[in-house]
Write an enzyme that holds these catalytic residues in place. Structure first.
Site: not given
Length: 391
Positions: A106, A113, A179, A181, A213, A217, A220, A233, A237, A338
């Site tokens: 990834d 971002h 996420e 992607e 993904d 948080r 992480q 993570k 996915t 975000e």
């Protein structure tokens, strides 16, 4: 024998022809192509047992000339009458993981971002780390937890520690995120010690999928120093079931944003692989974001070149993802951390203010790109529902 009707405005027209693995009423998995609201069973349609397999692996390994030949033949066949036995309504089939996932990498290729997370995680410091504009930054993910769209996502557990807490605690993630992607699927690999150049991208990569993904948080934030993402993570996915061939994306190619400083020679090439792909993120049925892939700083060709520049081998079924796709505006951010600015600026979903994911929440990400005739091609969608943590 009958002609296949393609609804006006369908994102699965003749210029798309994405591949996937399907089954009918619990039968054997096999390979099909989506056309309009139908799935075409390729083994009987083409008279080729390569497509009677449960995954695309065998076909992917055959290489670019074979991929192009099959696409040309399909494009010709579907303009004629097709045997009824090879056509299935898409609503009557089950879709499966389209290829056997090997290694998964990834990347972190959106400047918007990366800058936003830098401001959130390191306030008062430069948003981008010193290496970010010199190479496509990435981490090695966990291929065994890549799942197909529609698979429920179990809330992960692990250690978390807030800045004002004296010690870490264990439990379910409280800041579960997404996420949005794009992912790129390798068809023909490379041997240990070989490098794949930027201009060799199209020879090795078969096509693209949408990726979610999922990210915990709080897990992480506590674990990522000094070695990067791990349990935050690796729990899941999700990818879309349809693999859109690179050949279908030729009209979507656009120049990359200007890269300053100029990348090192191994990251330069004559082929520009910026892509004009629009993603749409829906949270419990409410559209909350439209991330634009065209704004990505690093191209997938540069990602693959960087992935292999140290001699790392690649195999059929390896895939790599772009990292979160985000644009300059708030409504273009592809992750909820975000979009809600770390939870401090909630968005309204279903009449209430929301920040991170709750049990029962559903997230659907879709994507589209321009076709050569002015219409749009679609990637389908990647969807998942959050279920409670395992006690």
């Amino acid at each position: 024998m009958s002609a296949i009707e393609i609804p006006v405005g369908s994102p699965f027209g003749i210029h798309n022809l994405p591949y996937g693995a399907f089954s009918v009423r619990g039968g054997h998995r096999r390979i099909g192509v989506r056309l309009g609201d139908s799935v075409l069973d390729l083994a009987p349609l083409l008279g080729d047992d390569t497509f009677a397999a449960p995954t695309l692996d065998g076909f992917l390994s055959q290489g670019r000339e074979r991929w192009d030949a099959v696409r040309a033949r399909l494009t010709d066949l579907v303009t004629r009458d097709v045997p009824d036995s090879a056509v299935h309504p898409v609503g009557e089939v089950a879709l499966h993981l389209p290829f056997t996932v090997g290694d998964y990498v990834d990347f972190y290729a959106s400047e918007h971002h990366a800058s936003n997370l830098g401001r959130l995680f390191r306030p008062g410091s430069e948003p981008l780390m010193p290496n970010w504009k010199h190479m496509p930054v990435g981490y090695h993910g966990r291929g065994g937890t890549v799942v197909v769209s529609g698979t429920d996502i179990v809330r992960p557990c692990g250690q978390r520690k807030a800045a004002d807490e004296p010690a870490p605690t264990y439990g379910p993630s409280q800041r579960l995120d997404i996420e949005a992607e794009l992912g790129f699927v390798i068809g023909t690999g490379s041997a240990l010690g070989e490098r794949i150049g930027v201009d060799e991208f199209e020879r090795h990569v078969f096509g693209a999928v949408i990726v979610n993904d999922w990210s915990a948080r709080d897990l992480q934030a506590w674990e990522y120093v000094p070695l990067g993402p791990h349990l935050g993570k690796s729990f899941a996915t999700s990818i879309s079931p349809w693999v859109v061939p690179l050949a279908a994306l030729r009209s979507a190619r656009v120049p990359l944003p200007r890269q300053t400083p100029e990348p090192l020679p191994y990251l330069r090439g004559g082929e520009d692989w910026g892509l004009d792909v629009d993603l749409v993120v829906e949270w419990n049925g409410v559209e909350v974001s439209r991330p634009p892939y065209r704004d990505m700083y690093w191209s997938p060709a540069q990602m693959l070149a960087h992935l292999t520049v140290n001699g790392a081998s690649t195999r059929t079924g390896d895939f790599f993802a772009s990292g979160t796709v985000s644009g300059p505006d708030r409504r273009q951010r592809g992750a909820f951390i975000e979009l809600t600015w770390g939870g401090r600026e909630p968005v309204v979903v279903g009449g209430e203010e929301r920040t991170f994911l709750r049990d029962g929440d559903a997230v659907v990400i879709s994507a589209g790109a321009p076709a050569p005739d002015g219409t749009r091609i679609g990637f389908g969608e990647v969807a998942g529902v959050i279920t409670p943590a395992v006690p």
